[in-house]
Design an enzyme around this catalytic site. Structure first.
Site, PDB file in Angstrom:
ATOM      1  N   THR A 167     -26.142 -30.051   8.145  1.00 50.15           N
ATOM      2  CA  THR A 167     -26.548 -30.218   9.541  1.00 50.15           C
ATOM      3  C   THR A 167     -25.935 -29.128  10.408  1.00 50.15           C
ATOM      4  O   THR A 167     -24.883 -28.591  10.074  1.00 50.15           O
ATOM      5  CB  THR A 167     -26.044 -31.610   9.984  1.00 50.15           C
ATOM      6  N   VAL A 196     -33.296 -42.454   9.356  1.00 48.81           N
ATOM      7  CA  VAL A 196     -32.666 -41.687  10.429  1.00 48.81           C
ATOM      8  C   VAL A 196     -31.160 -41.851  10.273  1.00 48.81           C
ATOM      9  O   VAL A 196     -30.673 -42.970  10.119  1.00 48.81           O
ATOM     10  CB  VAL A 196     -33.118 -42.194  11.820  1.00 48.81           C
TER      11      VAL A 196
HETATM   12  N1  ASP Z   1     -25.175 -36.321   9.190  1.00 48.56           N
HETATM   13  C1  ASP Z   1     -26.412 -35.884   8.596  1.00 48.56           C
HETATM   14  C2  ASP Z   1     -27.214 -37.089   8.204  1.00 48.56           C
HETATM   15  O1  ASP Z   1     -26.670 -38.013   7.666  1.00 48.56           O
HETATM   16  C3  ASP Z   1     -26.223 -34.995   7.424  1.00 48.56           C
HETATM   17  C4  ASP Z   1     -25.273 -33.835   7.652  1.00 48.56           C
HETATM   18  O2  ASP Z   1     -24.416 -33.891   8.483  1.00 48.56           O
HETATM   19  O3  ASP Z   1     -25.413 -32.831   6.976  1.00 48.56           O
HETATM   20  O4  ASP Z   1     -28.403 -37.062   8.389  1.00 48.56           O
END
Ligand code: ASP
Length: 298
Positions: A167, A196
């Site tokens: 992310t 989500v």
């Molecule tokens: N937090 C994000 C999710 O769970 C993934 C990430 O941080 O890479 O969708």
């Protein structure tokens, strides 16, 4: 006010082979945002410019090159939050928006609601001039190949070059004191369609409050939601004895203690001082130092 900018490209087990690309991506994102802040521009424009660089870079899990869901599609989530008003613009389940952060910004600036999902979010984005794309245009060859391997075998991080997350996020403060945070993601790989995570949820994947600071989280979303990590980190900035680093570390420690999960976050306190923490093997991040030099690390 001295402008400030911090970005991240995800906390995960970044393989050695991806380190240089992640670091270069964070540097380019800083350049794009800092140029705007230096010329007296708006924090929201700087934030958007930085996130677009990261979304367009397939080494990160946001926009082009996002992880695919079980059906082999990209589904993106994004949020932008204004520290002055506590208003957020959030979108989830996008298939056709080239840069999800633009859709989140449109919701922040032009929508009576704070969160839109799926077809409704895409329709709103399109009506407000956000560039759309073919869903296939968000799929990178590397992620397509990883998905095919997961499908033929079973889902495994190794099929995704060892990473399951990536992310992106940014926090920006401009010389007029305007202060915004943002997070954008393709979510976890091989997620159920419709899943989500924390990223577009106010207080979980992102938070910004002029009384405390701005935060963007990364890591396993189902755990980050449990401890409302971004808002928690912002609240940890309240005590006068706190520092940005201590607040970031305390929030990640809470995530570890209460959920046994891994993740990380970046933040700027209300004066623009940067902090970050992660309990994953690595996190890609960068910020502009007090002497205006760029610090990037993985
Ligand atoms: N937090 C994000 C999710 O769970 C993934 C990430 O941080 O890479 O969708």
């Amino acid at each position: 006010m001295r402008p400030s900018l911090i970005v991240h490209g995800g906390a995960w087990d970044i393989p050695d082979g991806a380190v240089a690309a992640c670091q270069a991506g964070c540097r380019r994102a800083l350049q794009a945002g800092w140029e705007i802040l230096l010329s007296g521009g708006h924090a929201l424009d700087a934030l958007e410019a930085a996130i677009i660089v990261l979304e367009d870079d397939p080494v990160f899990d946001a926009g082009y090159g996002s992880h695919l869901n079980l059906d082999g599609q990209v589904e993106c989530d994004a949020i932008v939050m204004d520290a002055a008003t506590l208003r957020a613009g959030s979108v989830a389940g996008l298939h056709r928006v080239k840069n999800p952060v633009r859709a989140a910004r449109a919701v922040l600036e032009k929508c009576p609601h704070m969160m839109l999902i799926s077809d409704g979010a895409e329709r709103f984005a399109q009506e407000h001039g956000v560039p759309m794309c073919d869903p296939a245009d968000l799929i990178s060859p590397a992620e397509k190949e990883a998905w095919l391997r997961c499908r033929a075998d079973s889902h495994a991080a190794e099929h995704h070059r060892g990473h399951e997350q990536g992310t992106v996020g940014a926090v920006a403060l401009d010389e007029s004191g305007r202060f915004f945070a943002a997070t954008s993601t393709g979510g976890t790989c091989c997620k159920l369609p419709g899943r989500v995570g924390d990223s577009p949820l106010i207080g979980c994947g992102c938070y910004a409050d002029g009384e405390t600071g701005g935060v963007s989280s990364t890591g396993y979303g189902e755990a980050i939601m449990k401890v409302v990590m971004a808002k928690t980190a912002a609240d940890f900035l309240r005590p006068s004895s706190s520092t940005p680093t201590r607040a970031a570390q305390a929030a990640v420690q809470l995530l570890a203690n209460r959920t046994k999960a891994t993740g990380g976050l970046i933040l700027l306190d209300k004066n623009g001082n940067p902090g970050f923490a992660f309990n994953t093997p690595r996190m890609a991040y960068g910020f502009v130092n007090a002497d205006a030099s760029f610090i990037t690390a993985v």
